[in-house]
Write an enzyme that holds these catalytic residues in place. Structure first.
Site, PDB file in Angstrom:
ATOM      1  N   LEU A 278       0.828  -1.208   0.000  1.00 32.61           N
ATOM      2  CA  LEU A 278       0.000   0.000   0.000  1.00 32.61           C
ATOM      3  C   LEU A 278       0.864   1.260   0.000  1.00 32.61           C
ATOM      4  O   LEU A 278       0.528   2.256  -0.620  1.00 32.61           O
ATOM      5  CB  LEU A 278      -0.941   0.020   1.214  1.00 32.61           C
ATOM      6  CG  LEU A 278      -2.066  -1.015   1.192  1.00 32.61           C
ATOM      7  CD1 LEU A 278      -2.814  -1.025   2.510  1.00 32.61           C
ATOM      8  CD2 LEU A 278      -3.013  -0.750   0.036  1.00 32.61           C
TER       9      LEU A 278
ATOM     10  N   LYS B  86       5.114   2.918   1.186  1.00 35.06           N
ATOM     11  CA  LYS B  86       6.416   2.754   1.838  1.00 35.06           C
ATOM     12  C   LYS B  86       6.923   4.137   2.231  1.00 35.06           C
ATOM     13  O   LYS B  86       6.590   5.128   1.572  1.00 35.06           O
ATOM     14  CB  LYS B  86       7.414   2.131   0.842  1.00 35.06           C
ATOM     15  CG  LYS B  86       7.755   0.662   1.169  1.00 35.06           C
ATOM     16  CD  LYS B  86       8.763   0.083   0.228  1.00 35.06           C
ATOM     17  CE  LYS B  86      10.061  -0.283   0.939  1.00 35.06           C
ATOM     18  NZ  LYS B  86       9.877  -1.002   2.187  1.00 35.06           N
ATOM     19  N   GLY B  87       7.680   4.236   3.275  1.00 36.81           N
ATOM     20  CA  GLY B  87       8.237   5.540   3.615  1.00 36.81           C
ATOM     21  C   GLY B  87       9.246   5.349   4.726  1.00 36.81           C
ATOM     22  O   GLY B  87       9.566   4.227   5.089  1.00 36.81           O
ATOM     23  N   ASN B  88       9.717   6.467   5.294  1.00 39.48           N
ATOM     24  CA  ASN B  88      10.714   6.307   6.363  1.00 39.48           C
ATOM     25  C   ASN B  88      10.041   5.714   7.595  1.00 39.48           C
ATOM     26  O   ASN B  88      10.686   5.227   8.497  1.00 39.48           O
ATOM     27  CB  ASN B  88      11.368   7.661   6.704  1.00 39.48           C
ATOM     28  CG  ASN B  88      10.347   8.616   7.291  1.00 39.48           C
ATOM     29  OD1 ASN B  88       9.150   8.484   7.026  1.00 39.48           O
ATOM     30  ND2 ASN B  88      10.796   9.538   8.110  1.00 39.48           N
ATOM     31  N   PHE B  89       8.696   5.719   7.602  1.00 35.44           N
ATOM     32  CA  PHE B  89       7.969   5.148   8.752  1.00 35.44           C
ATOM     33  C   PHE B  89       8.044   3.625   8.737  1.00 35.44           C
ATOM     34  O   PHE B  89       7.918   2.964   9.745  1.00 35.44           O
ATOM     35  CB  PHE B  89       6.503   5.582   8.720  1.00 35.44           C
ATOM     36  CG  PHE B  89       5.793   5.256   7.425  1.00 35.44           C
ATOM     37  CD1 PHE B  89       5.156   4.030   7.259  1.00 35.44           C
ATOM     38  CD2 PHE B  89       5.807   6.144   6.358  1.00 35.44           C
ATOM     39  CE1 PHE B  89       4.525   3.720   6.071  1.00 35.44           C
ATOM     40  CE2 PHE B  89       5.178   5.838   5.164  1.00 35.44           C
ATOM     41  CZ  PHE B  89       4.540   4.616   5.015  1.00 35.44           C
ATOM     42  N   GLY B  90       8.250   3.052   7.566  1.00 34.00           N
ATOM     43  CA  GLY B  90       8.195   1.593   7.436  1.00 34.00           C
ATOM     44  C   GLY B  90       7.413   1.291   6.171  1.00 34.00           C
ATOM     45  O   GLY B  90       7.488   2.040   5.200  1.00 34.00           O
TER      46      GLY B  90
ATOM     47  N   VAL C 132       3.435  -0.259   4.614  1.00 35.69           N
ATOM     48  CA  VAL C 132       2.066  -0.676   4.916  1.00 35.69           C
ATOM     49  C   VAL C 132       1.599  -1.613   3.807  1.00 35.69           C
ATOM     50  O   VAL C 132       1.790  -1.292   2.626  1.00 35.69           O
ATOM     51  CB  VAL C 132       1.111   0.528   5.039  1.00 35.69           C
ATOM     52  CG1 VAL C 132      -0.267   0.070   5.471  1.00 35.69           C
ATOM     53  CG2 VAL C 132       1.657   1.554   6.035  1.00 35.69           C
TER      54      VAL C 132
ATOM     55  N   LYS D 165       0.886  -2.365   9.119  1.00 34.64           N
ATOM     56  CA  LYS D 165       2.059  -1.469   9.091  1.00 34.64           C
ATOM     57  C   LYS D 165       3.230  -2.197   9.741  1.00 34.64           C
ATOM     58  O   LYS D 165       3.169  -2.575  10.908  1.00 34.64           O
ATOM     59  CB  LYS D 165       1.739  -0.181   9.852  1.00 34.64           C
ATOM     60  CG  LYS D 165       2.828   0.884   9.786  1.00 34.64           C
ATOM     61  CD  LYS D 165       2.321   2.201  10.350  1.00 34.64           C
ATOM     62  CE  LYS D 165       3.351   3.318  10.231  1.00 34.64           C
ATOM     63  NZ  LYS D 165       2.815   4.616  10.708  1.00 34.64           N
TER      64      LYS D 165
ATOM     65  N   ASP E 265       1.550  15.967  12.217  1.00 33.40           N
ATOM     66  CA  ASP E 265       1.794  15.680  10.800  1.00 33.40           C
ATOM     67  C   ASP E 265       0.482  15.675  10.032  1.00 33.40           C
ATOM     68  O   ASP E 265       0.260  14.835   9.160  1.00 33.40           O
ATOM     69  CB  ASP E 265       2.520  14.337  10.654  1.00 33.40           C
ATOM     70  CG  ASP E 265       3.193  14.219   9.299  1.00 33.40           C
ATOM     71  OD1 ASP E 265       3.690  13.132   8.950  1.00 33.40           O
ATOM     72  OD2 ASP E 265       3.202  15.228   8.561  1.00 33.40           O
TER      73      ASP E 265
HETATM   74  C1  LIG Z   1      -4.214   2.214   7.899  1.00 37.12           C
HETATM   75  C2  LIG Z   1      -4.615   2.192   6.454  1.00 37.12           C
HETATM   76  C3  LIG Z   1      -5.875   1.763   6.094  1.00 37.12           C
HETATM   77  N1  LIG Z   1      -6.257   1.739   4.810  1.00 37.12           N
HETATM   78  C4  LIG Z   1      -5.385   2.126   3.853  1.00 37.12           C
HETATM   79  N2  LIG Z   1      -5.824   2.088   2.570  1.00 37.12           N
HETATM   80  C5  LIG Z   1      -5.172   2.362   1.396  1.00 37.12           C
HETATM   81  C6  LIG Z   1      -5.770   1.959   0.195  1.00 37.12           C
HETATM   82  C7  LIG Z   1      -5.128   2.214  -0.998  1.00 37.12           C
HETATM   83  F1  LIG Z   1      -5.695   1.812  -2.150  1.00 37.12           F
HETATM   84  C8  LIG Z   1      -3.898   2.872  -1.053  1.00 37.12           C
HETATM   85  C9  LIG Z   1      -3.145   3.154  -2.353  1.00 37.12           C
HETATM   86  C10 LIG Z   1      -3.930   3.970  -3.353  1.00 37.12           C
HETATM   87  C11 LIG Z   1      -3.062   4.247  -4.556  1.00 37.12           C
HETATM   88  N3  LIG Z   1      -2.504   3.006  -5.152  1.00 37.12           N
HETATM   89  C12 LIG Z   1      -1.655   3.342  -6.304  1.00 37.12           C
HETATM   90  C13 LIG Z   1      -1.730   2.210  -4.171  1.00 37.12           C
HETATM   91  C14 LIG Z   1      -2.561   1.876  -2.944  1.00 37.12           C
HETATM   92  C15 LIG Z   1      -3.339   3.281   0.148  1.00 37.12           C
HETATM   93  F2  LIG Z   1      -2.156   3.923   0.104  1.00 37.12           F
HETATM   94  C16 LIG Z   1      -3.957   3.021   1.360  1.00 37.12           C
HETATM   95  N4  LIG Z   1      -4.127   2.565   4.132  1.00 37.12           N
HETATM   96  C17 LIG Z   1      -3.740   2.607   5.433  1.00 37.12           C
HETATM   97  N5  LIG Z   1      -2.491   3.061   5.755  1.00 37.12           N
HETATM   98  C18 LIG Z   1      -1.527   3.517   4.878  1.00 37.12           C
HETATM   99  C19 LIG Z   1      -1.301   2.907   3.638  1.00 37.12           C
HETATM  100  C20 LIG Z   1      -0.289   3.402   2.818  1.00 37.12           C
HETATM  101  C21 LIG Z   1       0.480   4.490   3.225  1.00 37.12           C
HETATM  102  F3  LIG Z   1       1.470   4.954   2.448  1.00 37.12           F
HETATM  103  C22 LIG Z   1       0.225   5.107   4.458  1.00 37.12           C
HETATM  104  N6  LIG Z   1       0.960   6.204   4.811  1.00 37.12           N
HETATM  105  C23 LIG Z   1       1.400   7.284   3.958  1.00 37.12           C
HETATM  106  C24 LIG Z   1       1.909   8.452   4.801  1.00 37.12           C
HETATM  107  C25 LIG Z   1       2.355   7.924   6.114  1.00 37.12           C
HETATM  108  S1  LIG Z   1       1.270   6.584   6.314  1.00 37.12           S
HETATM  109  O1  LIG Z   1       1.855   5.462   6.952  1.00 37.12           O
HETATM  110  O2  LIG Z   1       0.033   7.063   6.830  1.00 37.12           O
HETATM  111  C26 LIG Z   1      -0.774   4.621   5.273  1.00 37.12           C
END
Ligand SMILES: Cc1cnc(Nc2cc(F)c(C3CCN(C)CC3)c(F)c2)nc1Nc1ccc(F)c(N2CCCS2(=O)=O)c1
Length: 308
Positions: free
Chosen positions: A31, A33-37, A39, A58, A152
């Site tokens: 889902l 990737k970043g410096n946080f780890g 997901v 995560k 943040d």
């Molecule tokens: C807890 C949580 C619950 N549901 C979701 N759903 C979710 C559903 C998705 F389709 C996508 C994408 C949409 C776009 N296509 C190309 C790839 C998958 C997606 F990125 C996330 N994501 C969660 N967390 C999360 C995931 C990913 C993260 F990079 C970060 N972070 C980013 C900044 C710090 S961070 O750790 O907050 C949190």
């Protein structure tokens, strides 16, 4: 014993923790990737028939910033939050004995708000943006009751649960303000997203509910920047940043903020939101900024006035 094989155990920190067994956690796709780890999207499928729940897992990437006990703090902080506008904590999964731990959260299918805004510019309107803004505000108001400072708040850390619901995510940088103080001073300001930082956060690494309010103003700008906007907003934002030069971007940004420069109002942004709400959030002196409950009421009033 609960009927489903996800045991409820008391962790050493006496928080109720829900334990996911690694053997039932099936990897589906990455889902983010970043410096946080990182997901990942997984399905928790103890029955092995694909009827299990989709979860976002995560995984900790122990690097210079985040250590295991930072991660444990994030798990503990998230596990006690119960709010419709905050991403739900499901539990933890230990692998390789108890060597590595993962944070299991509900899966929100629409991804981050910034991605949603970029991909749905044509069919988002001010009414939907105001609804999202009021939900973020309510989530922040709830965090404030627990003396949490997010630090943040940005559209990239807001997740979209449905066409009409967003939730605050990513508590990696969140701090709890000590009861005898009104702010939190950070010692190691990691990779700071200064574009979202209040002046006192840039200048003194000082964070409070009022610096979260400043960041909320930037999120309002992000919401309305993509709204009814045909041009490619990313380019415009980069242009804004590129012409900031000089000894260090943060010093330059702190100076122009002191000289009352602010982000220009996005095109098509309702005046009550831009010239009013955003400007209030961006008061230079943090004690002149509104609190989240006042912001929430003002947004509700604008929504109701839009109805008539
Ligand atoms: C807890 C949580 C619950 N549901 C979701 N759903 C979710 C559903 C998705 F389709 C996508 C994408 C949409 C776009 N296509 C190309 C790839 C998958 C997606 F990125 C996330 N994501 C969660 N967390 C999360 C995931 C990913 C993260 F990079 C970060 N972070 C980013 C900044 C710090 S961070 O750790 O907050 C949190």
């Amino acid at each position: 014993v609960t009927q489903n094989p996800v045991w409820r155990v008391l962790s050493p920190s006496q928080h109720e923790q829900t334990l996911f067994e690694e053997r039932h956690l099936r990897y589906i796709s990455p889902l983010g990737k970043g410096n946080f780890g990182s997901v990942e999207l997984c399905r928790y499928d103890p029955l092995g028939d694909n009827t299990g729940e989709l979860v976002a897992v995560k995984k900790l990437q122990p690097n210079k910033q985040s250590t295991v006990d930072d991660f444990q703090k994030e798990v503990n902080m998230l596990s006690i939050l119960h709010c419709d506008y905050i991403v739900k904590y499901r539990g933890v999964c230990y692998s390789m004995g108890r060597l590595s731990m993962s944070l299991v959260m509900e899966y929100l299918p629409y991804g981050s708000l910034i991605g949603y805004l970029e991909n749905n510019q044509h069919n988002i309107n001010t009414r939907r943006m105001l609804l999202f803004a009021s939900q973020i505000c309510k989530g922040m108001e709830y965090l404030q009751t627990l003396r949490y400072v997010h630090r943040d708040l940005a559209a990239r850390n807001i997740l979209v649960a449905s066409e009409s619901l967003v939730k605050i995510a990513d508590f990696g940088l969140t701090k709890i303000i000590p009861s005898d103080k009104e702010y939190y001073r950070v010692t190691q300001p990691g990779e700071s997203p200064i574009f979202w930082y209040a002046p006192e956060s840039i200048n003194e690494s000082r964070f409070s509910h009022k610096s979260d309010v400043w960041s909320f103003g930037i999120v309002l700008h992000e919401l309305f920047f993509y709204c009814d906007n045909k041009s490619n907003p990313k380019r415009v934002k980069k242009k804004l940043l590129i012409n900031i030069h000089g000894p260090s971007i943060s010093m330059h940004l702190a100076n122009i903020l002191k000289n009352n420069w602010r982000l220009p109002s996005p095109p098509h942004c309702p005046p009550k939101v831009c010239s009013n709400l955003m400007r209030q959030c961006w008061a230079y002196n943090f004690d002149e900024r509104p609190c989240f409950s006042s912001l929430g009421n003002q947004i509700e009033t604008i929504i109701l006035s839009q109805l008539s």
